[in-house]
Design an enzyme around this catalytic site. Sequence first.
Site, PDB file in Angstrom:
ATOM      1  N   LYS A  70     -13.768  -0.027  -3.719  1.00 32.33           N
ATOM      2  CA  LYS A  70     -15.565   0.524  -4.649  1.00 32.33           C
ATOM      3  C   LYS A  70     -14.809   1.021  -5.675  1.00 32.33           C
ATOM      4  O   LYS A  70     -15.356   1.275  -7.092  1.00 32.33           O
ATOM      5  CB  LYS A  70     -16.076   1.671  -3.787  1.00 32.33           C
ATOM      6  CG  LYS A  70     -16.885   1.179  -2.469  1.00 32.33           C
ATOM      7  CD  LYS A  70     -18.283   1.040  -2.534  1.00 32.33           C
ATOM      8  CE  LYS A  70     -18.586   0.148  -1.521  1.00 32.33           C
ATOM      9  NZ  LYS A  70     -20.024   0.744  -0.822  1.00 32.33           N
TER      10      LYS A  70
ATOM     11  N   LYS B 147     -18.066 -11.505   2.440  1.00 34.41           N
ATOM     12  CA  LYS B 147     -19.140 -11.754   3.280  1.00 34.41           C
ATOM     13  C   LYS B 147     -20.508 -11.156   2.330  1.00 34.41           C
ATOM     14  O   LYS B 147     -20.856 -10.737   1.180  1.00 34.41           O
ATOM     15  CB  LYS B 147     -19.352  -9.773   4.568  1.00 34.41           C
ATOM     16  CG  LYS B 147     -19.180  -8.889   3.668  1.00 34.41           C
ATOM     17  CD  LYS B 147     -19.726  -7.970   4.424  1.00 34.41           C
ATOM     18  CE  LYS B 147     -20.286  -6.757   3.345  1.00 34.41           C
ATOM     19  NZ  LYS B 147     -20.751  -5.558   4.568  1.00 34.41           N
TER      20      LYS B 147
ATOM     21  N   LYS C 280     -25.426  -7.299   0.102  1.00 37.25           N
ATOM     22  CA  LYS C 280     -26.833  -6.563  -0.361  1.00 37.25           C
ATOM     23  C   LYS C 280     -26.925  -6.607  -2.251  1.00 37.25           C
ATOM     24  O   LYS C 280     -27.672  -7.158  -2.973  1.00 37.25           O
ATOM     25  CB  LYS C 280     -27.125  -5.819   0.018  1.00 37.25           C
ATOM     26  CG  LYS C 280     -27.826  -5.386   1.108  1.00 37.25           C
ATOM     27  CD  LYS C 280     -28.747  -3.780   1.672  1.00 37.25           C
ATOM     28  CE  LYS C 280     -28.829  -2.752   1.969  1.00 37.25           C
ATOM     29  NZ  LYS C 280     -26.901  -2.164   2.237  1.00 37.25           N
TER      30      LYS C 280
END
Length: 334
Positions: free
Chosen positions: A115, A197, A200
């Site tokens: 991140k 993957k 969202k």
Amino acid sequence: MINDKKVLYSAMQATGVLHIGNYFGALKNWVNLSDEFECFYAVADLHALTIRRDPAELRRSARNVLMMYIAAGLDPEKNCIYYQSSVPAHAELAWIMNCFTYIGELNRMTQFKDKSAKHADNINAGLLTYPVLMACDILLYQADVVPVGIDQKQHLELTRDIAERFNGIYGDVFTIPEAYIGKAGARIMSLADPTKKMSKSDENQNSVVYVLDDKDTVIRKFKRAITDSDSQIIYSEDKPGIMNLIDIYCAATGKAPADVEKEFDGKGYGEFKLAVGETVADALVPVRERYAQLEKDKAYVDGIIKENTEKASYFANKTLRKVQKKVGLPERIK
Ligand code: ATP
Ligand code: LTN
């Protein structure tokens, strides 16, 4: 133990509306656990703040996740469904446990590294201490088991380390939780890039099938799914696009990959993609219908939130008070 049952805890971040990866990979499997375990499912809205968000969008996505829990079939009478931020004990315990966690441990977390690379302009302290708050979510409820995807296993190991460290100093305060890897929930990949993957926070809307997408949209997205230039429907690592579609089809039907290969033997990609799209769209219909009802019944949903927040607060505060006492904070005068 609560009501003679082991305690199960999990949460999803309020980072956007839920997709079929969240549904088939997690939510659908949670539904069958409430008889065996005393279950707590939070909407991790505090965790969602580690990335800059539009306030209205955050509120919307937190409500979406919470209602999606119910729409997917989690009975709110049996499962404690609540917003993390509505139980202040999470944030309070997080401060204390920050003081029992080493910077070195947090620096090693792969999610933090990923991140930080992705949001290089906003590497805030919350991104670093994210796993401490997650540990507190779990420890407050004395959870025995925590269903998580493989990407969260490292955070769960850290949770155990922090809890053991604390128990080593103050006695048996926390239950040491275990990761619960239930019946293999498929790991669903992006339709635009089957090596990534489904997520969202993906900017490409066509790569993600949302639980609330209507039938035509679902079918259109599957038609456009990236596959190879071959035409055989075979479950193989060399064909990640087709493998992903087979996984999704299996998740929606309960079939095994070998049966799917047989079913589509000699058929083309076009036919297969359409079948996957239709099957997934049909599997989502009951969830979408229930969601639409919940959207109309604000009072019912608000009532559930109120009751479950009280229940969560009761258990969380019990643990928090114990911890505060152990570390030597003054008793609160009522
Ligand atoms: P973000 O994009 O914000 O990282 P996400 O879509 O990856 O979000 P999470 O909130 O991290 O979702 O995960 C919620 C739950 O859904 C977890 O249990 C996770 O393992 C599961 N999950 C998320 N994405 C997938 C996927 N593609 N396939 C299977 N399970 C998934
Ligand atoms: N970090 C998790 C979401 C999460 C969680 C938790 C999962 C927050 N608190 C407690 C299990 C237990 C994620 O990103 N999927």
